[in-house]
Design a protein around this motif. Structure first.
Motif: not given
Lengths: 381, 222
Positions: A37, A41-43
């Motif tokens: 994150a 990087y988005e979950r």
């Protein structure tokens, strides 16, 4: 039946994770995803089960034989339990997030299930954590994900990391040129998977020469690149080689302490990969900690990413130290508990009055005891 | 990266050992004295090379020790490699020792009247059930395998089965038990087996050992 259920036998490859391992695994997962994150990087969280054709369509065909199927009583269609999350994330990118600007950075963490474990890794259910970088063919994208994998593995404390760089398209390109059958189960495939140099030499002619040279090249990165340069490769394979050479140089500069090897014939566990790929190892840990690389995300988009296997990652960590637990005897003022927990203590409160609080603390596995305003260590018996 | 950590070589007992020890000697590796003591109960031995240890195990177990990384390298017959088909073992080098062949054999009388094209199901006694099943399956025949650990040649005459799959060096045991070789499955030699993870994580050391073995074997052939 009743006898087995009393003894809590689980099916092969499935297990209960107990304290402290379950907490250690959950913490490792959090740490990994937090470092993904931090790099933007988005979950995402895809479902455990989805329709077979969307799970196994396209690049997913490679994992079809490891997938559990169940019938959906609602739609009367077949569903698959995910054996891997990468392809689900690719599906999300291709459909629901199709209009989000590229490159798209997504990450995930969750459990996967497979029909069969391997001889060396009987686990059929385990946790995966990973990232996908979708919509960029740049060499900088390759570098970004490899460096992120290193950073995240080091953030959970994996020592002595080493990376094997692979070119899963080179052998198919060479074999196509030579007219060799390379499908699963074909002899050439088996010989290469086992690095059986004797059998490859037995093929004779050009095949023995080129494939033999590729086999021989596997090893420490610099040596491998030097040997690879000498092999005459068809054009697409030569382009991959150039890409690999660039990546090795930049990785050496960016992460000089990481062990780097190159294996141009490695094909295992690259079921859907279509370009420069990598496998993560740690000294003395059986098998790979994770793997990743380029694949087709559908809609003509190319992507790269990696997946870490939590069970293997945990095996690479030093054993967990005993957690400090503080026993609060009966009738300890509630405010004291609050204060101590704020200071970072894990407290275990007595439910009933006991004669010897220290003995009780010891019995419950507490390392410390609250005694009239002070925290004292529990003496070993 | 790796400090002076030992490399462990798995060595099979019996027939292959007799040929492997001279090979190791040509490599400049001499096992400690206890290795040659027939009465020793020791299973792990140091060698003249400070980083190399030997373990002595049954030939079928060499592959298993290497596959699980308990030994980083091993000397393993390709009969054993084929039987287990471990994905974690590489076999980059033929050591040119332990020559024999893996064959299907049957009683002489059966051989004369039998038509293999009509088989749908055969019963075979063997030490290699998985390899045997695969071999027959590839030609559309279901093999019912009876796993034996020795004295295979006895099985057909005692009515246990009609055929056997076994290693043959000279063929004498077959002849003396009234069996004939009907098909060769593979030529067998011993290979240098390498654990996959060890090759990736201790690449330099293992590659150096592979080169050392290769040079010695090439020199012997030449």
């Amino acid at each position: 039946m009743t006898d087995l259920s009393k003894k809590a036998l689980l099916p092969t490859g499935l297990r209960d994770v107990l304290p402290p391992d379950a907490a250690v695994e959950a913490r490792a997962m959090e740490t990994l995803v937090a470092s993904f994150a931090a790099h933007g990087y988005e979950r995402v969280a895809p479902p455990l089960v989805e329709f077979e054709e969307s799970l196994l369509g396209g690049a997913g065909a490679g994992v079809a034989n490891t997938t559990f199927r169940i019938m959906d009583p609602v739609s009367q269609r077949m569903m698959g339990v995910r054996p891997d999350m990468t392809l689900q994330v690719a599906r999300i990118a291709r459909t629901r997030l199709a209009d989000v600007p590229r490159p798209l950075r997504l990450c995930y963490g969750g459990q996967v299930l497979r029909v069969l474990g391997s001889q060396l890794r009987p686990e059929r259910e385990f946790a995966q954590a990973g990232v996908e970088l979708i919509g960029s063919d740049s060499e900088n994208a390759d570098l970004e994900v490899v460096l992120l994998a290193i950073e995240s593995l080091e953030s959970v404390g994996v020592p002595n990391l080493s990376i094997d760089l692979n070119l899963p398209t080179v052998v198919p390109a060479v074999c196509e040129n030579l007219g060799l059958d390379l499908t699963r189960g074909a002899p050439v495939r088996n010989h290469l998977d086992h690095k059986d140099a004797t059998a490859i030499a037995g093929l004779g002619g050009e095949a023995a020469k080129v494939l033999g040279a590729l086999l021989d090249a596997a090893g420490p990165a610099e040596r491998a690149l030097e040997l690879l340069q000498k092999i005459k490769l068809p054009k697409p394979a030569a382009e991959e080689r150039a890409r690999l050479t660039g990546l090795v140089e930049r990785l050496r500069a960016a992460a000089p302490d990481i062990g780097l090897t190159v294996d141009p014939v490695e094909n295992r566990s690259f079921e859907y990969h279509s370009g420069l790929s990598f496998t993560f190892f740690a000294l003395d840990v059986r098998g790979a900690l994770g793997r990743g690389g380029r694949y087709s995300a559908g809609n003509g988009e190319t992507a790269t990413g990696f997946t870490l296997f939590l069970d293997r990652v945990l095996r690479a960590l030093p054993p967990a130290t005993q957690e400090r637990r503080l026993y609060l005897p009966f009738a300890t003022p509630a405010g004291e508990g609050v204060r101590l927990r704020k200071e970072g203590w894990v407290t275990v409160a007595a439910l009933e009055k006991d004669k010897d609080p220290e003995a009780e603390a010891r019995r419950l596995g507490c390392t410390h005891l609250y005694r009239s305003g002070d925290v004292v260590a529990v003496k070993a018996k | 990266m790796a400090k002076e950590k030992k490399i462990v070589l798995a060595l099979p007992k019996g027939r292959i050992r007799e040929e492997a020890v001279p090979l190791l000697a040509r490599l400049g590796v001499e096992p400690e004295a206890a290795f040659r003591d027939p009465d020793t109960r020791q299973l792990r031995f140091t060698t003249s090379d400070p980083v190399l240890d030997l373990i002595q195990v049954r030939s079928f177990d060499t592959a298993t020790f290497v596959a699980f990384g308990a030994a980083q390298i091993g000397i393993v017959g390709n009969d054993v490699l084929m039987e287990f088909d471990y994905s974690e073992i590489y076999s980059p080098l033929d050591l040119g020792i332990g020559h024999c062949r893996l064959v299907v054999a049957e009683p002489e009388a059966l051989g004369t009247q039998d038509n293999p094209a009509r088989w749908s199901n055969v019963r075979v006694a063997t030490k290699y059930p998985s390899l045997t099943r695969r071999h027959f399956a590839a030609r559309g025949v279901q093999a019912e395998c009876i796993k034996l650990n020795g004295a295979m040649e006895l099985a057909p005459s005692m009515g246990l089965c009609e055929r056997i799959v076994d290693l043959v060096a000279t063929g004498r045991t077959l002849r003396e038990n009234g069996l004939v070789e009907v098909e060769k499955i593979a030529d067998i030699t011993s290979r240098l087996a390498v654990n996959r993870t060890a090759l990736k994580t201790r690449s330099r050391e293992i590659t150096a050992w592979m080169d050392r073995f290769r040079e010695t074997v090439d020199a012997t052939v030449a």
